[in-house]
Design a protein around this motif. Structure first.
Motif, PDB file in Angstrom:
ATOM      1  N   SER A  16       0.804  -1.239   0.000  1.00  0.00           N
ATOM      2  CA  SER A  16       0.000   0.000   0.000  1.00  0.00           C
ATOM      3  C   SER A  16       0.826   1.273   0.000  1.00  0.00           C
ATOM      4  O   SER A  16       0.505   2.231   0.707  1.00  0.00           O
ATOM      5  N   VAL A  17       1.912   1.278  -0.774  1.00  0.00           N
ATOM      6  CA  VAL A  17       2.703   2.499  -0.947  1.00  0.00           C
ATOM      7  C   VAL A  17       2.758   2.799  -2.448  1.00  0.00           C
ATOM      8  O   VAL A  17       2.516   1.921  -3.265  1.00  0.00           O
ATOM      9  N   VAL A  25       8.046   3.780  -4.317  1.00  0.00           N
ATOM     10  CA  VAL A  25       8.622   3.337  -3.048  1.00  0.00           C
ATOM     11  C   VAL A  25       8.873   1.835  -3.189  1.00  0.00           C
ATOM     12  O   VAL A  25       7.930   1.036  -3.226  1.00  0.00           O
ATOM     13  N   LEU A  26      10.137   1.460  -3.287  1.00  0.00           N
ATOM     14  CA  LEU A  26      10.476   0.052  -3.482  1.00  0.00           C
ATOM     15  C   LEU A  26      10.254  -0.763  -2.220  1.00  0.00           C
ATOM     16  O   LEU A  26       9.981  -1.946  -2.279  1.00  0.00           O
ATOM     17  N   GLY A  27      10.427  -0.128  -1.075  1.00  0.00           N
ATOM     18  CA  GLY A  27      10.280  -0.827   0.196  1.00  0.00           C
ATOM     19  C   GLY A  27      11.130  -0.149   1.256  1.00  0.00           C
ATOM     20  O   GLY A  27      11.333   1.068   1.213  1.00  0.00           O
ATOM     21  N   ILE A  83      14.990   2.248   6.777  1.00  0.00           N
ATOM     22  CA  ILE A  83      14.953   3.436   5.918  1.00  0.00           C
ATOM     23  C   ILE A  83      14.141   3.125   4.661  1.00  0.00           C
ATOM     24  O   ILE A  83      14.354   2.097   4.022  1.00  0.00           O
ATOM     25  N   PRO A  84      13.215   4.030   4.284  1.00  0.00           N
ATOM     26  CA  PRO A  84      12.478   3.815   3.031  1.00  0.00           C
ATOM     27  C   PRO A  84      13.408   3.939   1.819  1.00  0.00           C
ATOM     28  O   PRO A  84      14.363   4.723   1.848  1.00  0.00           O
ATOM     29  N   LEU A 134      12.426  14.343   0.139  1.00  0.00           N
ATOM     30  CA  LEU A 134      12.192  13.601   1.377  1.00  0.00           C
ATOM     31  C   LEU A 134      10.757  13.709   1.882  1.00  0.00           C
ATOM     32  O   LEU A 134      10.354  12.953   2.762  1.00  0.00           O
ATOM     33  N   LYS A 135       9.982  14.633   1.325  1.00  0.00           N
ATOM     34  CA  LYS A 135       8.611  14.841   1.787  1.00  0.00           C
ATOM     35  C   LYS A 135       7.816  13.560   1.581  1.00  0.00           C
ATOM     36  O   LYS A 135       7.752  13.012   0.482  1.00  0.00           O
ATOM     37  N   ARG A 136       7.213  13.082   2.647  1.00  0.00           N
ATOM     38  CA  ARG A 136       6.490  11.820   2.598  1.00  0.00           C
ATOM     39  C   ARG A 136       5.062  12.039   2.126  1.00  0.00           C
ATOM     40  O   ARG A 136       4.312  12.781   2.739  1.00  0.00           O
TER      41      ARG A 136
END
Length: 165
Positions: A61-62, A66-68, A77-78, A161-163
């Motif tokens: 659900s990303v 976003v690989l993981g 770390i994302p 870096l903004k999520r």
């Protein structure tokens, strides 16, 4: 020697009377890297480290860029694929691929790049602001650096870096 000393004193006097002169001569240190066929750069101070690719764990659900997440000395770390984040075709990682671990005020993340290029020193007056047409792209571009033989897109680390996941 006197002539050289006079030039330094004149330069210092100019900086006192024209404070913007100092900022135009200020040198920014960047690290350059390639994503697809384009060269980008980020300020050296925002880099925690640059590492060879590690195993990572997928997270459900990303967004697809976003690989993981990966484990770096006990910190989870994302991991973000810059090709996908920039809406480019993704490719398999090569032996030149690297993870750049970037840090900001409150965030940290790893970014997959195709390869590193070089450490870059560029004067502030050689950096133009991002074109108006690019501001809609979430403000990721800090500016365009003009080099002798090419231009360089300088990215805004806080925007990367903004999520949003």
């Amino acid at each position: 020697m006197n002539d050289k000393l006079n030039k330094i004193l004149q330069k210092q006097q100019k900086q006192v009377t024209d404070p913007e002169a100092k900022s135009r001569e200020e040198v920014i240190q960047l690290v350059g890297f390639i994503v697809s066929d384009e060269e980008y750069a980020i300020p050296m101070l925002n880099i925690q480290e640059i590492i060879k690719p590690l195993e990572y764990t997928r997270v459900p659900s990303v967004p697809d860029y976003v690989l993981g997440v990966f484990n770096l000395r006990g910190n989870v770390i994302p991991l973000i694929d810059l090709r996908k984040k920039f809406n480019l075709d993704s490719t398999k990682q090569s032996e030149d691929s690297r993870y750049i671990v970037m840090k900001g005020e409150n965030n940290i993340a790893g970014f997959v790049i195709d390869r590193l290029t070089e450490a870059i020193r560029i004067r502030q007056d050689r950096i133009d602001p991002a074109p108006q047409t690019l501001h809609a792209d979430k403000g990721m571009i800090y500016g365009i650096g003009k080099r002798e033989d090419s231009i360089l897109t300088i990215l805004r680390v806080e925007a990367l870096l903004k999520r949003d996941f």
